[in-house]
Design a protein around this motif. Structure first.
Motif, mmCIF file in Angstrom:
data_model
loop_
_atom_site.group_PDB
_atom_site.id
_atom_site.type_symbol
_atom_site.label_atom_id
_atom_site.label_comp_id
_atom_site.label_asym_id
_atom_site.label_seq_id
_atom_site.Cartn_x
_atom_site.Cartn_y
_atom_site.Cartn_z
ATOM 1 N N UNK A 135 0.824 -1.216 0.000
ATOM 2 C CA UNK A 135 0.000 0.000 0.000
ATOM 3 C C UNK A 135 0.860 1.269 0.000
ATOM 4 N N UNK A 136 1.924 1.221 -0.795
ATOM 5 C CA UNK A 136 2.813 2.376 -0.935
ATOM 6 C C UNK A 136 2.678 3.048 -2.295
ATOM 7 N N UNK A 137 1.966 2.423 -3.215
ATOM 8 C CA UNK A 137 1.948 2.889 -4.597
ATOM 9 C C UNK A 137 1.420 4.305 -4.753
ATOM 10 N N UNK A 138 0.499 4.703 -3.905
ATOM 11 C CA UNK A 138 -0.119 6.025 -4.050
ATOM 12 C C UNK A 138 0.839 7.169 -3.741
ATOM 13 N N UNK A 139 1.947 6.883 -3.096
ATOM 14 C CA UNK A 139 2.900 7.931 -2.744
ATOM 15 C C UNK A 139 3.761 8.376 -3.929
ATOM 16 N N UNK A 140 3.832 7.561 -4.976
ATOM 17 C CA UNK A 140 4.807 7.794 -6.037
ATOM 18 C C UNK A 140 4.181 8.345 -7.315
ATOM 19 N N UNK A 141 4.869 9.311 -7.909
ATOM 20 C CA UNK A 141 4.435 9.862 -9.189
ATOM 21 C C UNK A 141 4.612 8.857 -10.314
ATOM 22 N N UNK A 142 5.681 8.036 -10.200
ATOM 23 C CA UNK A 142 6.013 7.108 -11.288
ATOM 24 C C UNK A 142 7.005 6.078 -10.773
ATOM 25 N N UNK A 143 7.051 4.951 -11.438
ATOM 26 C CA UNK A 143 8.073 3.936 -11.191
ATOM 27 C C UNK A 143 9.091 4.011 -12.321
ATOM 28 N N UNK A 144 10.351 4.147 -11.966
ATOM 29 C CA UNK A 144 11.434 4.191 -12.946
ATOM 30 C C UNK A 144 12.282 2.936 -12.755
ATOM 31 N N UNK A 145 12.374 2.118 -13.793
ATOM 32 C CA UNK A 145 13.178 0.897 -13.717
ATOM 33 C C UNK A 145 14.219 0.883 -14.825
ATOM 34 N N UNK A 146 15.034 -0.148 -14.806
ATOM 35 C CA UNK A 146 16.138 -0.249 -15.768
ATOM 36 C C UNK A 146 15.733 -0.970 -17.050
ATOM 37 N N UNK A 147 14.503 -1.406 -17.159
ATOM 38 C CA UNK A 147 14.090 -2.214 -18.314
ATOM 39 C C UNK A 147 14.358 -1.518 -19.645
ATOM 40 N N UNK A 148 14.108 -0.219 -19.701
ATOM 41 C CA UNK A 148 14.227 0.506 -20.960
ATOM 42 C C UNK A 148 15.666 0.573 -21.459
ATOM 43 N N UNK A 149 16.624 0.585 -20.537
ATOM 44 C CA UNK A 149 18.023 0.712 -20.944
ATOM 45 C C UNK A 149 18.794 -0.590 -20.787
ATOM 46 N N UNK A 150 18.188 -1.574 -20.164
ATOM 47 C CA UNK A 150 18.712 -2.934 -20.072
ATOM 48 C C UNK A 150 20.138 -3.017 -19.520
ATOM 49 N N UNK A 151 20.299 -2.429 -18.364
ATOM 50 C CA UNK A 151 21.491 -2.636 -17.561
ATOM 51 C C UNK A 151 21.083 -2.396 -16.117
ATOM 52 N N UNK A 152 22.021 -2.432 -15.202
ATOM 53 C CA UNK A 152 21.681 -2.362 -13.786
ATOM 54 C C UNK A 152 22.476 -1.278 -13.062
#
Length: 224
Positions: free
Chosen positions: A131-148
């Motif tokens: 129940x933390x999702x409402x706090x965030x404007x967006x989720x940013x992950x590494x999937x788009x650039x495919x590295x870590x």
């Protein structure tokens, strides 16, 4: 001042040791040691994949690290048990300070982002379950650039996605490698030092802030 706050997820907001209870039902007293080895191997695999430029999702790293850890401890887990354990990583608990800390930060004008090596689907599941999702404007992950993390590309991807400057962006993480990676790209950094025994890598790079939890972070940022 208004900041962009990027929160690491695994180990910072979400307690990866939350899988220990389920492991205990399978492995007894070995559970805690197994959980830590499994987590350490996940990170090692992500680092190696990044260096090799041979990307697979972090979910795959979790799966492969589980297979390794079973072999390392010479224990047998059935296919169904492994599936259950991997599914646990989609519903791990948040640390107790996270919700009140994020709530305090959300009352300011700061923009909050979840920022993770994990897949968007996995992070969405974790934040929704806690129940933390409402706090965030967006989720940013590494999937788009495919590295870590801690690749510089990951932190530049964060800045581009959030359209924020480095000096107005804070990376919040309990992982020293993440803090050092972000600082190397000019970001402000807050190390969440949840344990007195936690050691920061002696690389000559220091966090902008060191706090014990997210509530303390909200208090410290109010004084910046």
């Amino acid at each position: 001042m208004t900041y962009t706050l990027a929160f690491d997820v695994y180990g910072t907001l979400i307690d990866t040791q939350g899988v220990t209870n389920k492991l205990h039902s399978y492995l007894g007293d070995l559970a805690a040691q197994f959980a830590q080895q499994w987590r350490d191997k996940q990170l090692e695999y992500a680092f190696r994949r990044g260096l090799m430029e041979d990307y697979v999702s972090f979910s795959d790293c979790i799966h492969q690290a589980l297979e390794y850890t079973c072999q390392h401890f010479d224990v047998y887990l059935s296919t169904e048990q492994k599936k259950v354990l991997q599914e646990c990583y989609l519903s791990l608990p948040a640390f107790e300070d996270v919700a009140p800390g994020l709530s305090a930060l959300a009352e300011t004008n700061h923009q909050l982002f979840a920022f993770s090596n994990g897949t968007t689907e996995a992070v969405e599941s974790l934040l929704s379950h806690s129940e933390l999702d409402s706090f965030f404007s967006e989720i940013v992950t590494v999937e788009a650039i495919q590295t870590f993390k801690p690749s510089p590309k990951v932190y530049q991807h964060l800045l581009q996605t959030t359209q924020s400057s480095a000096d107005a962006t804070w990376l919040v993480s309990s992982n020293p490698f993440d803090i050092i990676g972000a600082a190397s790209e000019g970001l402000q950094t807050a190390w969440i030092k949840r344990s007195e025994k936690a050691v920061f890598d002696p690389w000559g790079v220091e966090p902008t802030l060191i706090v014990e939890n997210i509530v303390a972070l909200s208090e410290a940022l109010a004084q910046q």
